[in-house]
Design a protein around this motif. Sequence first.
Motif, PDB file in Angstrom:
ATOM      1  N   TRP A 683      78.793  34.312   1.423  1.00 54.59           N
ATOM      2  CA  TRP A 683      78.762  34.513  -0.025  1.00 54.59           C
ATOM      3  C   TRP A 683      78.701  36.001  -0.348  1.00 54.59           C
ATOM      4  O   TRP A 683      79.401  36.491  -1.227  1.00 54.59           O
ATOM      5  CB  TRP A 683      77.532  33.793  -0.589  1.00 54.59           C
ATOM      6  CG  TRP A 683      77.317  34.038  -2.040  1.00 54.59           C
ATOM      7  CD1 TRP A 683      77.821  33.320  -3.076  1.00 54.59           C
ATOM      8  CD2 TRP A 683      76.555  35.091  -2.625  1.00 54.59           C
ATOM      9  NE1 TRP A 683      77.424  33.855  -4.271  1.00 54.59           N
ATOM     10  CE2 TRP A 683      76.638  34.945  -4.029  1.00 54.59           C
ATOM     11  CE3 TRP A 683      75.808  36.140  -2.108  1.00 54.59           C
ATOM     12  CZ2 TRP A 683      76.008  35.818  -4.903  1.00 54.59           C
ATOM     13  CZ3 TRP A 683      75.173  37.010  -2.979  1.00 54.59           C
ATOM     14  CH2 TRP A 683      75.274  36.839  -4.354  1.00 54.59           C
ATOM     15  N   ARG A 686      82.097  37.837   0.118  1.00 51.67           N
ATOM     16  CA  ARG A 686      83.048  37.561  -0.968  1.00 51.67           C
ATOM     17  C   ARG A 686      82.619  38.260  -2.256  1.00 51.67           C
ATOM     18  O   ARG A 686      83.451  38.755  -3.024  1.00 51.67           O
ATOM     19  CB  ARG A 686      83.170  36.051  -1.177  1.00 51.67           C
ATOM     20  CG  ARG A 686      83.858  35.347  -0.009  1.00 51.67           C
ATOM     21  CD  ARG A 686      84.310  33.943  -0.372  1.00 51.67           C
ATOM     22  NE  ARG A 686      83.171  33.073  -0.644  1.00 51.67           N
ATOM     23  CZ  ARG A 686      82.493  32.401   0.284  1.00 51.67           C
ATOM     24  NH1 ARG A 686      82.835  32.523   1.555  1.00 51.67           N
ATOM     25  NH2 ARG A 686      81.487  31.628  -0.032  1.00 51.67           N
ATOM     26  N   SER A 687      81.302  38.312  -2.481  1.00 55.13           N
ATOM     27  CA  SER A 687      80.803  39.024  -3.660  1.00 55.13           C
ATOM     28  C   SER A 687      81.165  40.504  -3.592  1.00 55.13           C
ATOM     29  O   SER A 687      81.569  41.111  -4.591  1.00 55.13           O
ATOM     30  CB  SER A 687      79.285  38.848  -3.758  1.00 55.13           C
ATOM     31  OG  SER A 687      78.749  39.627  -4.808  1.00 55.13           O
ATOM     32  N   ASN A 688      81.043  41.090  -2.407  1.00 51.70           N
ATOM     33  CA  ASN A 688      81.383  42.507  -2.252  1.00 51.70           C
ATOM     34  C   ASN A 688      82.883  42.755  -2.421  1.00 51.70           C
ATOM     35  O   ASN A 688      83.294  43.808  -2.931  1.00 51.70           O
ATOM     36  CB  ASN A 688      80.905  43.026  -0.893  1.00 51.70           C
ATOM     37  CG  ASN A 688      79.425  43.354  -0.900  1.00 51.70           C
ATOM     38  OD1 ASN A 688      78.809  43.497  -1.956  1.00 51.70           O
ATOM     39  ND2 ASN A 688      78.832  43.453   0.269  1.00 51.70           N
ATOM     40  N   THR A 691      83.280  43.032  -5.981  1.00 55.72           N
ATOM     41  CA  THR A 691      82.758  44.299  -6.487  1.00 55.72           C
ATOM     42  C   THR A 691      83.734  45.443  -6.215  1.00 55.72           C
ATOM     43  O   THR A 691      83.877  46.364  -7.036  1.00 55.72           O
ATOM     44  CB  THR A 691      81.395  44.605  -5.834  1.00 55.72           C
ATOM     45  OG1 THR A 691      80.499  43.535  -6.142  1.00 55.72           O
ATOM     46  CG2 THR A 691      80.819  45.909  -6.342  1.00 55.72           C
ATOM     47  N   TYR A 706      84.625  36.150  -8.820  1.00 56.65           N
ATOM     48  CA  TYR A 706      83.279  35.766  -9.275  1.00 56.65           C
ATOM     49  C   TYR A 706      83.229  34.329  -9.777  1.00 56.65           C
ATOM     50  O   TYR A 706      82.270  33.590  -9.497  1.00 56.65           O
ATOM     51  CB  TYR A 706      82.812  36.720 -10.375  1.00 56.65           C
ATOM     52  CG  TYR A 706      82.623  38.144  -9.913  1.00 56.65           C
ATOM     53  CD1 TYR A 706      82.199  38.439  -8.624  1.00 56.65           C
ATOM     54  CD2 TYR A 706      82.880  39.213 -10.781  1.00 56.65           C
ATOM     55  CE1 TYR A 706      82.029  39.751  -8.209  1.00 56.65           C
ATOM     56  CE2 TYR A 706      82.699  40.529 -10.373  1.00 56.65           C
ATOM     57  CZ  TYR A 706      82.283  40.791  -9.084  1.00 56.65           C
ATOM     58  OH  TYR A 706      82.108  42.086  -8.674  1.00 56.65           O
ATOM     59  N   LEU A 709      83.115  32.001  -6.923  1.00 55.23           N
ATOM     60  CA  LEU A 709      81.768  31.962  -6.351  1.00 55.23           C
ATOM     61  C   LEU A 709      80.826  31.131  -7.208  1.00 55.23           C
ATOM     62  O   LEU A 709      79.967  30.406  -6.700  1.00 55.23           O
ATOM     63  CB  LEU A 709      81.216  33.391  -6.210  1.00 55.23           C
ATOM     64  CG  LEU A 709      81.814  34.252  -5.104  1.00 55.23           C
ATOM     65  CD1 LEU A 709      81.306  35.691  -5.218  1.00 55.23           C
ATOM     66  CD2 LEU A 709      81.448  33.694  -3.732  1.00 55.23           C
ATOM     67  N   ASN A 716      74.050  31.060 -10.430  1.00 58.15           N
ATOM     68  CA  ASN A 716      73.708  32.189  -9.565  1.00 58.15           C
ATOM     69  C   ASN A 716      73.625  33.448 -10.410  1.00 58.15           C
ATOM     70  O   ASN A 716      74.610  33.911 -10.980  1.00 58.15           O
ATOM     71  CB  ASN A 716      74.773  32.348  -8.467  1.00 58.15           C
ATOM     72  CG  ASN A 716      74.386  33.406  -7.461  1.00 58.15           C
ATOM     73  OD1 ASN A 716      74.356  34.579  -7.762  1.00 58.15           O
ATOM     74  ND2 ASN A 716      74.084  32.963  -6.251  1.00 58.15           N
ATOM     75  N   VAL A 719      76.021  36.510  -9.657  1.00 57.87           N
ATOM     76  CA  VAL A 719      77.401  36.308 -10.106  1.00 57.87           C
ATOM     77  C   VAL A 719      77.473  36.324 -11.630  1.00 57.87           C
ATOM     78  O   VAL A 719      78.403  36.890 -12.210  1.00 57.87           O
ATOM     79  CB  VAL A 719      77.956  34.980  -9.550  1.00 57.87           C
ATOM     80  CG1 VAL A 719      79.390  34.769 -10.029  1.00 57.87           C
ATOM     81  CG2 VAL A 719      77.915  34.988  -8.035  1.00 57.87           C
ATOM     82  N   GLN A 722      77.515  39.835 -12.597  1.00 59.41           N
ATOM     83  CA  GLN A 722      78.783  40.484 -12.266  1.00 59.41           C
ATOM     84  C   GLN A 722      79.864  40.118 -13.274  1.00 59.41           C
ATOM     85  O   GLN A 722      80.662  40.968 -13.693  1.00 59.41           O
ATOM     86  CB  GLN A 722      79.205  40.086 -10.847  1.00 59.41           C
ATOM     87  CG  GLN A 722      78.346  40.729  -9.759  1.00 59.41           C
ATOM     88  CD  GLN A 722      78.595  40.139  -8.386  1.00 59.41           C
ATOM     89  OE1 GLN A 722      78.840  38.942  -8.252  1.00 59.41           O
ATOM     90  NE2 GLN A 722      78.515  40.958  -7.350  1.00 59.41           N
TER      91      GLN A 722
END
Length: 848
Positions: A683, A686-688, A691, A706, A709, A716, A719, A722
């Motif tokens: 997770w 993928r978030s990075n 970003t 996002y 995710l 979350n 997310v 973000q």
Amino acid sequence: MDVVALEKTEEYQGRYRVERTLGAGGMGVVYLAEDVKLGRKVAIKQLRSDMTGNSAEARFRSEAQLLARLNHPNIVRLYDVLEEKHSIALVMELVEGVTLKDWMRENSPTLAEKLDLLMQICQGLGKAHCLGIIHRDLKPENILVTIDGIAKITDFGIAKALDCDQQLTREDHIAGSVQAMSPEQLQGTKLDARSDLFSLGSIAYELLCNEKPFERGEMGALAFAQQITTKPHIPPQKTWPEIPRPLIALLDRLLAKRPEQRPDSAQQVFEALELVHKHGIDEDTQQYSETVTQLLIKPKKQRRRIVWAAAGLATISGVGFWVWHTFMQLPPQYIAVLPIQFNGSLTGGKDSEVLVSTMVRQALMSTPNKLKSSALVSFTPTPGTSIDAQLETLHNRGITDALFASLKCLKSRCNIELQRITPIDRQVRQQASFDFISDMQQEAQYSIINTTLELFPHAYKITSQTETRMAPEDYSLYLDTRSDDRKAPTVTSLEVLETLISKYPKNTNLYTAYATTAATIFVKTNNSKVLTSALALLTNGGDSGADKMALLEAQLQIKSLRPDRESFESTLRKLQSKGYPSAHLLAEFARFNYSQGDYEQGLYYASQAVALNPSNNNHYLVAINQFAIADYELAKKNLQELTQKEPDYWPGYAVLAAIELEQGDFAQAEETLTTVPPEFHTWGMRSNLGTILLLRGKYKDAQEVYFELLKKSPDNIVVLNQIAETYLMQGKQAKAHEYFNEILEVTAKSTDLRAKQYRAIALANLGETATSIALIMELLRESSSDTYIKHTATQVYAMAGEWQSANYYLEQLLSQGMSTEWFALPAFQKLCTQPQASQLVLNQACLD
């Protein structure tokens, strides 16, 4: 701003109302003041007007810089720095109490109270030393004691900041008070942390014996300095005839003339003091005294054995509970299972061969649970790697024992050869072989477990416990959930295991498999619901008759990923009391502290785990905590070494990419992440990736990542934040507010660090700046070194119009190496238009 002006100013810089003078020293005057904005009392230490000059101002600034790095309950905290023209003042924590000098004169403390105070001083001093800071003027006047009995080190005016990896040594000029100096400081030679330990010894001697360790009489400073450097201290038993022998040993070591004769660190002194405090205040045997002496002089590895051997000794405890209950713990065993070697063929073809190999592997992996002081270390080598290369990798990871199984099968019969190998020398220590019928897999599993246990020394064996037999079809289902360690588990695997547990509640292997699967899914999805379900299932398993040790270990694995410190520590203590391997517990504790934002504690315990067991996992824990406190270069160095030694250690690449992302090297961060096969993307990875897109200005592409995710992990908060930020960058404030409001709903009852962080951002964006500031100040107290807390603080203060505070934290982030792109949000850029923005901020954070 001179002394008179500050005294007469009702409210300085619109924030601090000076009430009265508290005291004065050689360089400064200390005032009692009120922070009218926050409604709290503070102490303002101002440089005297007649001391203005490059040297004096530099010393004040040096003290401010050092205190800004020190966040510890036993060190006086710095809140703010005030500058005007050629004058400077430090806004500091107000300590309601007295100096240690006055405390000794005004109180009649018990020995336990004295030891407790000394232990606190050791903890504060140890924190400074760990950050590369030598105090150089440690004396009773520079230690404050609160009305609650808390010791706080103060006056870092002549302290020096040095690098830990240079062992805190360098040539330096003589500085400090003669009575607080070590012999080497008086002689102007090299100093290291052990110089402060000599000063600590003087304090301890005076506190315990009610006398100073050196007679001064009428002699002047030079003569007194000569006595300290050449004459022995007064024997402690001469001033206190009833002093326990362990304390004599401690004082004699601290006051040794040569640094190499003293303890290695303040932590080592803490361990010895706690040994006496917890166990030996009334002890007076020669053997006990020798134990303390050995604790103070033995090398690290031997010292740990001494620590373990002392009943009730509490070691390295930042939270006050790290107590090893075992008297002589068995040397820990860290056991890995090598890939199963399969030869021949079975009726049923490839599927049967896979199931039998999986059964053998699971049997071997369950062995450590049935051995004292033993822990399983996961190991999955790159396919095609030779046995010698695998053993070399295991040796580098600190593995003590490797289990290897070779199968030779024909139709329905298999012969298995089992070996216990020591990776350090590649030697086979024990081996055994027998035949089994492939269709009778459960019976074969129990035979393999029992035979493997016989390969280990008898002292490690626990009374055997029979596992509940499963029906053949159910056992096949269980093996199917464990059939490929390289395959990502799914929620379906959890459902299968949960069904099997309901049918076979006494089968320990099912609980262990469930915990491992749930933890892996959480890391990949960040969905905390799987942890909640896992913990409930494991807790209920305590009454099922399953092995309690294995259940505790499984619970600890889950609790290390949750914010409930009290529950985590409770399980940790239970495992300690049962002799569980210390490095494994230290690693779990390091991981837990990291998850809670206490990175310096996390780094400390991870380093302790590495010292006991230099595994890749423990080195990784060191690196992620180094990264979290913004020690980028050292973290990168450690991670690069780690991934070179083990190219498929994917978590290492994830953190490397995060560092590169934080430093603004987006192309390299993306390349590093793409090195990791997609099936191992977590997770966080993928978030990075999202970003990277966001910071490159590709807002819609970032949102796609996002939203994907969010589907996998609803509600979350990371997310949600973000997504809100991508809308802010597009000028869609109303849409952003929808997600900020959702964050407030999700975090309404949450008290963990990250929940409060994102709640503070949401509140500020929704106009509730006062509440947001109060929350961010609480977060800064909890985790002042956290990069993302400082980033949030900058954002919140900017939205509240607190430009000086925003500029202060933004400068910190820039100084530690955070790239300009991280400050593209409107709140940061608004600071660039304000007169309070410093040149550093204007040059490095303000976009064209």
